[in-house]
Scaffold this motif. Structure first.
Motif, PDB file in Angstrom:
ATOM      1  N   ASP A   1      10.359  -2.245   9.510  1.00 57.27           N
ATOM      2  CA  ASP A   1      11.581  -1.645   8.985  1.00 57.27           C
ATOM      3  C   ASP A   1      11.426  -0.141   8.788  1.00 57.27           C
ATOM      4  O   ASP A   1      12.356   0.630   9.037  1.00 57.27           O
ATOM      5  N   ASP A   2      10.257   0.286   8.317  1.00 56.70           N
ATOM      6  CA  ASP A   2      10.054   1.712   8.012  1.00 56.70           C
ATOM      7  C   ASP A   2       9.999   2.551   9.281  1.00 56.70           C
ATOM      8  O   ASP A   2      10.475   3.682   9.301  1.00 56.70           O
ATOM      9  N   ILE A   3       9.419   1.979  10.346  1.00 56.97           N
ATOM     10  CA  ILE A   3       9.322   2.718  11.609  1.00 56.97           C
ATOM     11  C   ILE A   3      10.622   2.532  12.413  1.00 56.97           C
ATOM     12  O   ILE A   3      11.265   3.508  12.822  1.00 56.97           O
TER      13      ILE A   3
ATOM     14  N   GLU B   1       0.807  -1.236   0.000  1.00 56.69           N
ATOM     15  CA  GLU B   1       0.000   0.000   0.000  1.00 56.69           C
ATOM     16  C   GLU B   1       0.835   1.278   0.000  1.00 56.69           C
ATOM     17  O   GLU B   1       0.359   2.348  -0.407  1.00 56.69           O
ATOM     18  N   ARG B   2       2.098   1.193   0.490  1.00 52.91           N
ATOM     19  CA  ARG B   2       2.975   2.393   0.493  1.00 52.91           C
ATOM     20  C   ARG B   2       4.359   1.949   0.054  1.00 52.91           C
ATOM     21  O   ARG B   2       5.231   1.729   0.864  1.00 52.91           O
ATOM     22  N   ILE B   3       4.530   1.785  -1.254  1.00 51.72           N
ATOM     23  CA  ILE B   3       5.807   1.284  -1.763  1.00 51.72           C
ATOM     24  C   ILE B   3       6.746   2.467  -1.955  1.00 51.72           C
ATOM     25  O   ILE B   3       6.492   3.355  -2.783  1.00 51.72           O
TER      26      ILE B   3
ATOM     27  N   GLY C   1      13.656  -7.579  -3.026  1.00 52.67           N
ATOM     28  CA  GLY C   1      14.875  -6.768  -2.959  1.00 52.67           C
ATOM     29  C   GLY C   1      15.447  -6.722  -1.548  1.00 52.67           C
ATOM     30  O   GLY C   1      16.660  -6.869  -1.345  1.00 52.67           O
ATOM     31  N   LYS C   2      14.578  -6.529  -0.557  1.00 50.28           N
ATOM     32  CA  LYS C   2      15.056  -6.442   0.841  1.00 50.28           C
ATOM     33  C   LYS C   2      15.727  -7.752   1.243  1.00 50.28           C
ATOM     34  O   LYS C   2      16.760  -7.754   1.911  1.00 50.28           O
ATOM     35  N   LEU C   3      15.127  -8.881   0.831  1.00 46.87           N
ATOM     36  CA  LEU C   3      15.714 -10.162   1.233  1.00 46.87           C
ATOM     37  C   LEU C   3      17.011 -10.448   0.479  1.00 46.87           C
ATOM     38  O   LEU C   3      17.910 -11.102   1.025  1.00 46.87           O
TER      39      LEU C   3
ATOM     40  N   PHE D   1       7.881  -6.309   8.740  1.00 44.91           N
ATOM     41  CA  PHE D   1       6.808  -5.607   8.022  1.00 44.91           C
ATOM     42  C   PHE D   1       7.441  -4.510   7.182  1.00 44.91           C
ATOM     43  O   PHE D   1       8.247  -3.725   7.675  1.00 44.91           O
ATOM     44  N   GLU D   2       7.029  -4.422   5.923  1.00 44.62           N
ATOM     45  CA  GLU D   2       7.662  -3.468   5.011  1.00 44.62           C
ATOM     46  C   GLU D   2       6.617  -2.772   4.147  1.00 44.62           C
ATOM     47  O   GLU D   2       5.765  -3.426   3.523  1.00 44.62           O
ATOM     48  N   ASP D   3       6.706  -1.468   4.109  1.00 47.19           N
ATOM     49  CA  ASP D   3       5.910  -0.659   3.180  1.00 47.19           C
ATOM     50  C   ASP D   3       4.404  -0.888   3.259  1.00 47.19           C
ATOM     51  O   ASP D   3       3.694  -0.924   2.232  1.00 47.19           O
ATOM     52  N   PHE D   4       3.923  -1.047   4.488  1.00 51.24           N
ATOM     53  CA  PHE D   4       2.485  -0.974   4.760  1.00 51.24           C
ATOM     54  C   PHE D   4       2.139   0.506   4.916  1.00 51.24           C
ATOM     55  O   PHE D   4       2.983   1.300   5.326  1.00 51.24           O
TER      56      PHE D   4
HETATM   57 MG   LIG Z   1      10.322   0.485   3.328  1.00 56.40          MG
END
Ligand SMILES: [Mg+2]
Ligand SMILES: NC(=O)C1=CN([C@@H]2O[C@H](COP(=O)(O)OP(=O)(O)OC[C@H]3O[C@@H](n4cnc5c(N)ncnc54)[C@H](OP(=O)(O)O)[C@@H]3O)[C@@H](O)[C@H]2O)C=CC1
Ligand SMILES: CC(=O)C(=O)O
Length: 477
Positions: free
Chosen positions: A191-193, A77-79, A95-97, A167-170
């Motif tokens: 990761d984002d937070i 939802e938020r890439i 990509g992250k992995l 959790f990534e890019d929610f």
């Molecule tokens: Mg991210």
């Protein structure tokens, strides 16, 4: 190459990390996600769709590898700063992995990229004949929460208590809730937070060597009060609180945030989302960033808005007018969303800014000097952080583990780099950096009683290095 010869792919990536990171990761991964449907050849990662509700455990069992240690999951939802890309966000967990393996030495077979497909609200994608996901608007509310709950229990049931879920890019309306809900029952981190907070805090700790003073002597202003902004803000406040023994309610007052409606202030409190409320300090309303900069006079300006070119000439000049060395971090990704470019930051500050960005910029020549921007990206943290959790058998992520990761990263910035105005070490040393981060995180985890792999190895850096995957061909002779 990743699909055809995985070892060669990782060997190439590890040996040429600075050159290839912008391709495997930001900014190219963003473009790949935008075009994912039309460039799609073979599937990577595991898709879990709303249609599979009630059968998620079965779907997980379809994955050929049984021993999974880390999952990176998104719902697309938020890439990056590109918004809702639905199922096409799969490029991000993949990509992250890849970085978990190349940068952190986590074996590729134990990594599982997952995209949860609950639809998309991106009309362009819904109308695109090549869109690969469910053609419906996003499921929300109870339907969404139930799917995520089923996913989280299936993951634990299938892989056990110590499976790490990143959790990534929610989008932020789900990200904070998911983290709060699962951080006490699962080994999760956002990761984002949290990853972003840890990398920025590391940069700021290192920057003190260049600008002087302690963190508590600085004033921080953010453009963007979402996951990254408030996540970083909270870790800064926590670190100052630990260092000064002042209550966190007090240390938060050093930090100010601007969102799309202006400065976050107490008169807006009633209408603010919960994660912004701790930052609603007493101040008259201010609408524009430039006015907030003039009013707050920050020493550190951080962009986490997802909107490009928002650090204007006026803003950077204002920062440079009351700071000898203004710290300017334009964190939004990909490059198109960066709040300003390296060249703008250096030119408008007359070469005085300490500048870092989320996506890489080339060095800039200013006044006969080569100025090298840093890359402030959570990619410095999550691979080593994850390795530290896995190798120590950590069962829950504690904020002190994030602080341990920041300290370890900051400690990798040596005099040689300070002399060049750098506040992050180069990515070319990342495997050594990751081993140090992993060791410090594991040490803290053992200290807090969160590590289950006993006995504790004596030399944790050596242990981290010995756990790292290295791509070599097998000898059959
Ligand atoms: Mg991210
Ligand atoms: N370098 C790194 O390692 C990382 C970078 N990022 C980047 O940070 C960006 C933001 O991510 P995230 O925090 O998760 O996103 P969120 O959606 O959670 O937050 C975005 C924030 O920016 C605000 N905003 C949007 N437009 C404007 C504007 N024109 N002026 C002022 N504020 C604005 C929003 O305001 P409102 O609340 O009013 O809507 C919101 O507070 C992304 O580009 C992402 O790529 C994220 C994680 C790591
Ligand atoms: C880097 C990262 O996680 C992001 O931009 O979302």
């Amino acid at each position: 190459m990743q699909e055809r010869n995985e070892r060669l792919f990782y060997k190439l990536l590890i040996d040429n990390v600075e050159e290839l990171l912008p391709i495997v990761y930001t900014p190219t991964v963003g473009e790949a996600c935008q075009k994912y449907g039309s460039i799609f050849r073979r599937p990577q990662g595991l898709y879990i769709s709303l249609k599979e509700k009630g059968r998620i455990l079965e779907v997980l069992k379809n994955w050929p590898e049984k021993n999974i240690q880390v999952i990176v999951v998104t719902d697309g939802e938020r890439i990056l700063g590109l918004g809702d890309l639905g199922c096409q966000g799969m490029g991000i967990p993949v990509g992250k992995l890849s970085l978990y393996t190349a940068l952190g030495g986590v074996r590729p077979s134990v990594c599982l990229p997952i995209t949860i497909d609950v639809g998309t609200n991106n009309k362009k994608l819904l109308d695109d004949e090549f869109y690969i996901g469910l053609r419906q608007n996003r499921a929300t509310g109870e339907e969404y929460a139930e799917l995520l709950e089923e996913f989280m229990s299936a993951v634990k049931q299938n892989y056990g208590e110590k499976i790490l879920v990143q959790f990534e890019d929610f989008a932020n309306h789900n990200a904070f809730e998911l983290l709060a809900k699962y951080r006490t029952t699962h080994l999760v981190f956002n990761d984002d937070i949290q990853g972003t907070a840890s990398v920025v805090l590391a940069g700021l700790i290192a920057a003190l060597k260049v600008v002087g003073g302690t963190l508590a002597d600085h004033t921080f202003l953010f453009l963007g009060a979402g996951e990254a902004g408030t996540g970083i803000a909270e870790l800064i406040a926590l670190e100052i609180s630990k260092k000064t023994d002042a209550p966190i309610e007090e240390t938060r007052k050093k930090v100010w945030l601007v969102d799309s409606k202006g400065l976050v202030v107490s008169s807006r409190k009633e209408s603010l989302q919960h994660f912004k409320q701790p930052w609603a300090h007493e101040h008259e309303p201010v609408k524009e960033l430039i006015d907030a900069v003039q009013a707050i006079k920050p020493t550190v300006l951080i962009g986490t808005s997802g909107v490009g070119r928002t650090f204007t000439k006026e803003v950077v000049e204002a920062m440079a007018s009351f700071n000898e060395k203004p710290i300017i971090l334009a964190l939004s990704n990909p490059t198109s969303q960066s709040e300003c470019t390296a060249e703008e930051a250096y030119t408008w500050s007359k070469g005085r800014a300490i500048f870092c960005s989320g996506s890489p910029f080339d060095p800039v020549e200013y006044d006969g000097k080569i100025l090298v921007p840093g890359q402030a990206n959570n990619a410095y943290i999550f691979p080593g952080f994850g390795l530290g959790l896995i190798m120590s058998g950590t069962v829950r992520v504690h904020d002190d583990l994030l602080l341990a990761a920041s300290e370890a990263l900051a400690a990798q910035v040596t005099e040689e780099y300070y002399a060049k105005g750098l506040i992050y070490p180069p990515f070319s040393n990342i495997r050594k950096i990751s081993a140090n981060i992993a060791a410090n995180v594991a040490a803290k985890s053992y200290e807090l009683g969160l590590a289950s792999r006993l006995p504790r190895p004596k030399d944790l850096v050596k242990h981290a290095e010995s756990c790292m995957y290295t791509p070599v061909y097998r000898s059959y002779r």
